[in-house]
Design a protein around this motif. Structure first.
Motif, mmCIF file in Angstrom:
data_model
loop_
_atom_site.group_PDB
_atom_site.id
_atom_site.type_symbol
_atom_site.label_atom_id
_atom_site.label_comp_id
_atom_site.label_asym_id
_atom_site.label_seq_id
_atom_site.Cartn_x
_atom_site.Cartn_y
_atom_site.Cartn_z
ATOM 1 N N UNK A 13 0.918 -1.089 -0.039
ATOM 2 C CA UNK A 13 -0.003 0.029 -0.004
ATOM 3 C C UNK A 13 0.852 1.330 0.029
ATOM 4 N N UNK A 14 0.428 2.339 -0.381
ATOM 5 C CA UNK A 14 0.828 3.888 -0.531
ATOM 6 C C UNK A 14 -0.279 4.499 -0.129
ATOM 7 N N UNK A 15 0.175 5.698 0.670
ATOM 8 C CA UNK A 15 -0.442 6.739 0.989
ATOM 9 C C UNK A 15 0.205 8.075 0.811
ATOM 10 N N UNK A 16 -0.688 8.957 0.569
ATOM 11 C CA UNK A 16 -0.243 10.614 0.531
ATOM 12 C C UNK A 16 -1.062 11.506 1.896
ATOM 13 N N UNK A 17 -0.353 11.908 2.741
ATOM 14 C CA UNK A 17 -0.579 12.581 3.806
ATOM 15 C C UNK A 17 -0.499 13.957 3.725
ATOM 16 N N UNK A 18 -1.234 14.991 4.339
ATOM 17 C CA UNK A 18 -0.729 16.300 4.584
ATOM 18 C C UNK A 18 0.308 16.292 5.333
ATOM 19 N N UNK A 19 1.032 17.564 5.580
ATOM 20 C CA UNK A 19 1.978 17.895 6.497
ATOM 21 C C UNK A 19 1.517 17.775 7.931
ATOM 22 N N UNK A 20 0.445 17.639 8.121
ATOM 23 C CA UNK A 20 -0.176 17.706 9.497
ATOM 24 C C UNK A 20 -0.524 16.267 9.900
ATOM 25 N N UNK A 21 -0.333 15.330 8.807
ATOM 26 C CA UNK A 21 -0.867 13.863 8.736
ATOM 27 C C UNK A 21 -2.150 13.610 8.816
ATOM 28 N N UNK A 22 -2.763 14.269 7.985
ATOM 29 C CA UNK A 22 -4.374 13.915 7.713
ATOM 30 C C UNK A 22 -4.455 13.158 6.010
ATOM 31 N N UNK A 23 -4.829 12.327 6.061
ATOM 32 C CA UNK A 23 -5.020 11.405 4.698
ATOM 33 C C UNK A 23 -5.553 12.267 3.611
ATOM 34 N N UNK A 24 -4.365 12.273 2.558
ATOM 35 C CA UNK A 24 -5.168 12.849 1.306
ATOM 36 C C UNK A 24 -5.758 11.635 0.488
ATOM 37 N N UNK A 25 -4.943 10.391 0.532
ATOM 38 C CA UNK A 25 -5.601 9.509 -0.363
ATOM 39 C C UNK A 25 -4.672 8.353 -0.151
ATOM 40 N N UNK A 26 -5.233 6.995 -0.263
ATOM 41 C CA UNK A 26 -4.388 5.682 -0.099
ATOM 42 C C UNK A 26 -4.973 4.651 -1.054
ATOM 43 N N UNK A 27 -4.073 3.703 -1.245
ATOM 44 C CA UNK A 27 -4.512 2.736 -2.307
ATOM 45 C C UNK A 27 -3.608 1.305 -1.783
ATOM 46 N N UNK A 28 -4.220 0.209 -1.920
ATOM 47 C CA UNK A 28 -3.578 -1.009 -1.866
ATOM 48 C C UNK A 28 -3.964 -1.813 -2.571
ATOM 49 N N UNK A 29 -3.208 -2.950 -2.707
ATOM 50 C CA UNK A 29 -3.254 -4.122 -3.733
ATOM 51 C C UNK A 29 -2.607 -5.360 -3.127
ATOM 52 N N UNK A 30 -2.982 -6.541 -3.554
ATOM 53 C CA UNK A 30 -2.322 -7.631 -3.320
ATOM 54 C C UNK A 30 -1.006 -7.697 -3.971
#
Length: 189
Positions: A13-30
């Protein structure tokens, strides 16, 4: 922006977060055999979908394990390499925290054993799954919960930021390697 990777389990999985640690978006895959390729493709897709650029990243995060020896190295190497190339800091959290920040978590160890992180945050090795409520994955767990990069959201206070070269996996067991029958010897030609 912060970029985070997790690859200690069969789910990359990969995720993008704001500098404050809030989730912008995430994605996962086997991704049992190509976690690095999957993580990089997921990152590219997330950046494109949110109209962000990797050069805007200020911190790179990785799932530090425990998990499969090679799988853990993938997330750590991606975060470490990208941070080093950009001259930015890196950091990480355990796979336990990326499953449940404060709950009981079980992860597969070896030969039917599990790592168990209790509410006191101590980790032990057990042969049987606990009776108390828990989250995790492995043999015998009917509804698995895998570590995900998106779960870095809200946990930045737990991340220890380090220079890229100091980011290392947290293995609970030594790798299972064998000694070659004929060790490599330098040629004296």
């Amino acid at each position: 922006m912060i970029i985070a990777f997790s690859s200690s389990s069969p789910i990359a999985s990969t995720a993008l977060l704001t500098d404050a640690g809030e989730l912008i978006g995430g994605s996962q895959e086997e991704a049992k055999f190509n976690a690095s390729g999957v993580c990089l493709r997921l990152l590219s897709d997330l950046l494109r979908a949110h109209q962000l650029r990797v050069v805007d990243c200020m911190l790179y995060l990785a799932d530090l394990g425990p998990g499969s020896f090679t799988g853990v190295k993938v997330a750590v190497t991606l975060a470490k390499t990208m941070a080093m190339a950009a001259g930015k800091e890196a950091g990480g959290l355990s796979a336990f925290d990326l499953i449940s920040a404060d709950g009981v978590v079980v992860l597969p160890s070896k030969r039917g054993e599990f790592f168990l992180r209790g509410l006191d945050r101590d980790v032990t090795t057990v042969n049987d799954l606990p009776e108390e409520p828990y989250a995790g994955f492995g043999p015998g767990i009917v509804v698995p919960t895998y570590p995900l990069a998106s779960r870095f959201a809200g946990q930045l206070e737990r991340v220890v930021r380090v220079s890229a070269e100091k980011l290392v996996p947290e293995y609970l067991l030594a790798p299972s390697i064998s000694i070659p029958n004929k060790p490599y010897r330098e040629s004296h030609a």
